[in-house]
Design a protein around this motif. Structure first.
Motif, PDB file in Angstrom:
ATOM      1  N   LEU A 154       0.842  -1.202   0.000  1.00  0.00           N
ATOM      2  CA  LEU A 154       0.000   0.000   0.000  1.00  0.00           C
ATOM      3  C   LEU A 154       0.869   1.240   0.000  1.00  0.00           C
ATOM      4  O   LEU A 154       1.779   1.381   0.833  1.00  0.00           O
ATOM      5  N   ASP A 155       0.607   2.150  -0.928  1.00  0.00           N
ATOM      6  CA  ASP A 155       1.387   3.379  -1.026  1.00  0.00           C
ATOM      7  C   ASP A 155       1.185   4.231   0.222  1.00  0.00           C
ATOM      8  O   ASP A 155       0.058   4.405   0.703  1.00  0.00           O
ATOM      9  N   GLY A 156       2.281   4.756   0.749  1.00  0.00           N
ATOM     10  CA  GLY A 156       2.206   5.631   1.915  1.00  0.00           C
ATOM     11  C   GLY A 156       2.139   4.902   3.238  1.00  0.00           C
ATOM     12  O   GLY A 156       2.143   5.544   4.292  1.00  0.00           O
ATOM     13  N   HIS A 157       2.058   3.578   3.193  1.00  0.00           N
ATOM     14  CA  HIS A 157       1.997   2.809   4.445  1.00  0.00           C
ATOM     15  C   HIS A 157       3.392   2.691   5.048  1.00  0.00           C
ATOM     16  O   HIS A 157       4.335   2.287   4.362  1.00  0.00           O
ATOM     17  N   ARG A 158       3.512   3.027   6.313  1.00  0.00           N
ATOM     18  CA  ARG A 158       4.815   2.972   6.974  1.00  0.00           C
ATOM     19  C   ARG A 158       5.118   1.543   7.405  1.00  0.00           C
ATOM     20  O   ARG A 158       4.341   0.923   8.132  1.00  0.00           O
ATOM     21  N   ASP A 159       6.254   1.018   6.973  1.00  0.00           N
ATOM     22  CA  ASP A 159       6.629  -0.355   7.290  1.00  0.00           C
ATOM     23  C   ASP A 159       7.211  -0.455   8.698  1.00  0.00           C
ATOM     24  O   ASP A 159       7.974   0.410   9.133  1.00  0.00           O
ATOM     25  N   THR A 160       6.869  -1.525   9.380  1.00  0.00           N
ATOM     26  CA  THR A 160       7.594  -1.870  10.603  1.00  0.00           C
ATOM     27  C   THR A 160       8.964  -2.413  10.199  1.00  0.00           C
ATOM     28  O   THR A 160       9.165  -2.814   9.045  1.00  0.00           O
ATOM     29  N   PRO A 161       9.928  -2.458  11.119  1.00  0.00           N
ATOM     30  CA  PRO A 161      11.253  -2.986  10.748  1.00  0.00           C
ATOM     31  C   PRO A 161      11.233  -4.390  10.148  1.00  0.00           C
ATOM     32  O   PRO A 161      11.924  -4.632   9.152  1.00  0.00           O
ATOM     33  N   PRO A 162      10.457  -5.361  10.682  1.00  0.00           N
ATOM     34  CA  PRO A 162      10.477  -6.679  10.032  1.00  0.00           C
ATOM     35  C   PRO A 162       9.872  -6.665   8.635  1.00  0.00           C
ATOM     36  O   PRO A 162      10.354  -7.378   7.744  1.00  0.00           O
ATOM     37  N   VAL A 163       8.841  -5.858   8.404  1.00  0.00           N
ATOM     38  CA  VAL A 163       8.253  -5.762   7.063  1.00  0.00           C
ATOM     39  C   VAL A 163       9.252  -5.132   6.100  1.00  0.00           C
ATOM     40  O   VAL A 163       9.425  -5.598   4.964  1.00  0.00           O
ATOM     41  N   ALA A 164       9.929  -4.076   6.532  1.00  0.00           N
ATOM     42  CA  ALA A 164      10.923  -3.428   5.680  1.00  0.00           C
ATOM     43  C   ALA A 164      12.045  -4.398   5.318  1.00  0.00           C
ATOM     44  O   ALA A 164      12.525  -4.416   4.175  1.00  0.00           O
ATOM     45  N   ALA A 165      12.469  -5.218   6.280  1.00  0.00           N
ATOM     46  CA  ALA A 165      13.545  -6.180   6.018  1.00  0.00           C
ATOM     47  C   ALA A 165      13.096  -7.236   5.015  1.00  0.00           C
ATOM     48  O   ALA A 165      13.854  -7.609   4.099  1.00  0.00           O
ATOM     49  N   PHE A 166      11.859  -7.715   5.155  1.00  0.00           N
ATOM     50  CA  PHE A 166      11.382  -8.755   4.226  1.00  0.00           C
ATOM     51  C   PHE A 166      11.143  -8.165   2.835  1.00  0.00           C
ATOM     52  O   PHE A 166      11.405  -8.821   1.821  1.00  0.00           O
ATOM     53  N   LYS A 167      10.668  -6.932   2.771  1.00  0.00           N
ATOM     54  CA  LYS A 167      10.484  -6.281   1.474  1.00  0.00           C
ATOM     55  C   LYS A 167      11.823  -6.146   0.750  1.00  0.00           C
ATOM     56  O   LYS A 167      11.934  -6.454  -0.444  1.00  0.00           O
ATOM     57  N   GLU A 168      12.838  -5.687   1.468  1.00  0.00           N
ATOM     58  CA  GLU A 168      14.167  -5.557   0.871  1.00  0.00           C
ATOM     59  C   GLU A 168      14.685  -6.917   0.405  1.00  0.00           C
ATOM     60  O   GLU A 168      15.285  -7.033  -0.665  1.00  0.00           O
ATOM     61  N   PHE A 169      14.437  -7.954   1.203  1.00  0.00           N
ATOM     62  CA  PHE A 169      14.841  -9.313   0.831  1.00  0.00           C
ATOM     63  C   PHE A 169      14.174  -9.736  -0.483  1.00  0.00           C
ATOM     64  O   PHE A 169      14.829 -10.285  -1.378  1.00  0.00           O
ATOM     65  N   LEU A 170      12.867  -9.485  -0.625  1.00  0.00           N
ATOM     66  CA  LEU A 170      12.159  -9.859  -1.860  1.00  0.00           C
ATOM     67  C   LEU A 170      12.716  -9.094  -3.058  1.00  0.00           C
ATOM     68  O   LEU A 170      12.904  -9.673  -4.136  1.00  0.00           O
ATOM     69  N   LEU A 171      12.969  -7.808  -2.888  1.00  0.00           N
ATOM     70  CA  LEU A 171      13.469  -7.007  -4.003  1.00  0.00           C
ATOM     71  C   LEU A 171      14.856  -7.457  -4.443  1.00  0.00           C
ATOM     72  O   LEU A 171      15.197  -7.375  -5.632  1.00  0.00           O
ATOM     73  N   ARG A 172      15.639  -7.966  -3.513  1.00  0.00           N
ATOM     74  CA  ARG A 172      16.958  -8.495  -3.883  1.00  0.00           C
ATOM     75  C   ARG A 172      16.848  -9.799  -4.672  1.00  0.00           C
ATOM     76  O   ARG A 172      17.795 -10.196  -5.343  1.00  0.00           O
ATOM     77  N   ARG A 173      15.694 -10.454  -4.603  1.00  0.00           N
ATOM     78  CA  ARG A 173      15.497 -11.735  -5.313  1.00  0.00           C
ATOM     79  C   ARG A 173      14.989 -11.515  -6.735  1.00  0.00           C
ATOM     80  O   ARG A 173      14.623 -12.497  -7.399  1.00  0.00           O
ATOM     81  N   ARG A 174      14.941 -10.279  -7.188  1.00  0.00           N
ATOM     82  CA  ARG A 174      14.427  -9.989  -8.537  1.00  0.00           C
ATOM     83  C   ARG A 174      15.198 -10.823  -9.568  1.00  0.00           C
ATOM     84  O   ARG A 174      16.422 -10.829  -9.620  1.00  0.00           O
ATOM     85  N   GLY A 175      14.455 -11.547 -10.384  1.00  0.00           N
ATOM     86  CA  GLY A 175      15.057 -12.384 -11.421  1.00  0.00           C
ATOM     87  C   GLY A 175      15.300 -13.815 -11.002  1.00  0.00           C
ATOM     88  O   GLY A 175      15.499 -14.684 -11.849  1.00  0.00           O
ATOM     89  N   HIS A 176      15.278 -14.094  -9.700  1.00  0.00           N
ATOM     90  CA  HIS A 176      15.440 -15.471  -9.249  1.00  0.00           C
ATOM     91  C   HIS A 176      14.554 -15.723  -8.029  1.00  0.00           C
ATOM     92  O   HIS A 176      14.965 -16.361  -7.045  1.00  0.00           O
ATOM     93  N   LEU A 177      13.323 -15.245  -8.123  1.00  0.00           N
ATOM     94  CA  LEU A 177      12.348 -15.421  -7.029  1.00  0.00           C
ATOM     95  C   LEU A 177      11.838 -16.846  -6.971  1.00  0.00           C
ATOM     96  O   LEU A 177      11.657 -17.414  -5.891  1.00  0.00           O
ATOM     97  N   LEU A 178      11.546 -17.424  -8.128  1.00  0.00           N
ATOM     98  CA  LEU A 178      10.826 -18.690  -8.177  1.00  0.00           C
ATOM     99  C   LEU A 178      11.753 -19.856  -7.885  1.00  0.00           C
ATOM    100  O   LEU A 178      12.874 -19.914  -8.382  1.00  0.00           O
TER     101      LEU A 178
END
Length: 321
Positions: free
Chosen positions: A296-320
């Motif tokens: 959701l745009d504008g939603h403030r992430d908690t630290p664990p959500v921010a960490a998992f989001k960053e983890f997913l973005l680092r998996r770009r191209g080899h998620l599956l």
């Protein structure tokens, strides 16, 4: 001449409730509940004021106003010493439960936001649940072993509704939505297969053009599923409108229908090959579905959500998996 009665000697004057809207009770009473509980606990206004770090006169006026708003005497007063009336004791029980509930809710929120032990509410498509998502969480928890997950499997539109409602922090979905209230990032793409019965006329082929199945009955996911929209778009690009024989809610159920000879289907690859069907590559049109993450745009992430989001973005191209 008669002598005026003191408050201790006089019969208590009836307390009349203030004019209040029913909808405003919570907003009017809530700021005074902790003050009332403190006075009830100490049975002394001055000591309660010291605990709360407010002037004694302010606390006294707040209790008088609380009684006026409720239209009930909560305290029997003897100077600054007070004791609860029967109505006050009943009210105290409800106040203590309310304050405990607020305290527990606050502690739960603080716990969910803890960087080491917080919680991530994560949604994903059914077809990613058996292998991809468990592998992702296992890899993430290697560096964040205490983070907890609330997992939700659903089809795309339902997940986006829960994202907007605040039930989810992040979700993996396909197709990737284009909505002004959401932020999305493409992570990977998955090749789709034409699934046919093992005795089908095309079963001996390795690759087919989708138009070669134009006259076949199709089994497919119900309208509203992202995969259904992708399927219809690919059929349109192949130059035909599919004839729908059966609709379902889960890819492996559709494979079962195909194995029973009830039609063919366009699906993501299975985790484990199913007997009775053949999975054919589609050479034309390019048959893929793009997997992305949304929040959701504008939603403030908690630290664990921010960490998992960053983890997913680092998996770009080899998620599956």
């Amino acid at each position: 001449m008669s002598t005026p009665l003191t408050r201790e000697a006089a019969a208590p004057a009836p307390v009349r409730p203030a004019e209040l809207d029913a909808d405003s009770w919570a907003s009017v009473l809530t700021p005074r509940l902790a003050q009332f509980a403190a006075v009830a606990r100490h049975e002394h206004v001055t000591r309660a004021a010291g605990e709360l770090a407010v002037p004694q006169s302010t606390l006294s006026r707040a209790m008088v106003r609380l009684e006026a708003d409720l239209g009930v005497e909560l305290f029997a007063r003897r100077g600054r010493t007070v004791s609860l009336t029967p109505a006050g004791r009943r009210f105290l029980g409800s106040v203590e439960r309310a304050l405990t509930s607020v305290e527990e809710a606050a502690e739960s929120l603080r716990s969910d936001a803890d960087p080491a032990t917080g919680k991530v509410a994560f949604g994903f498509l059914h077809t990613l649940g058996s292998e991809t998502v468990p592998a992702l969480i296992r890899a993430f928890r290697a560096d964040h072993p205490g983070v907890r997950f609330a997992l939700v499997q659903n089809y795309g539109e339902a997940m986006l509704e829960r994202l907007r409602a605040g039930d989810l922090d992040l979700c993996l979905t396909s197709p990737i939505p284009d909505a002004p209230d959401l932020v999305t990032r493409a992570l990977d793409e998955q090749r789709l297969r034409l699934v046919v019965p093992e005795d089908h006329r095309l079963a001996g082929r390795r690759r087919v053009r989708l138009e070669e199945a134009a006259e076949e009955p199709f089994v497919t996911l119900e309208p509203g599923y992202g995969m259904r929209r992708i399927f219809e778009t690919l059929c349109a690009r192949a130059g035909f409108t599919p004839r729908i024989a059966f609709e379902g809610e889960e890819a492996e159920t559709l494979r079962g229908l195909v194995a029973a000879g009830l039609g063919v289907s366009l699906l993501p690859p299975p985790t484990v090959l199913r007997p009775g069907v053949r999975e054919l590559e589609v050479s034309s049109p390019r048959a893929v579905r793009e997997i992305g993450v949304a929040w959701l745009d504008g939603h403030r992430d908690t630290p664990p959500v921010a960490a998992f989001k960053e983890f997913l973005l680092r998996r770009r191209g080899h998620l599956l998996a």
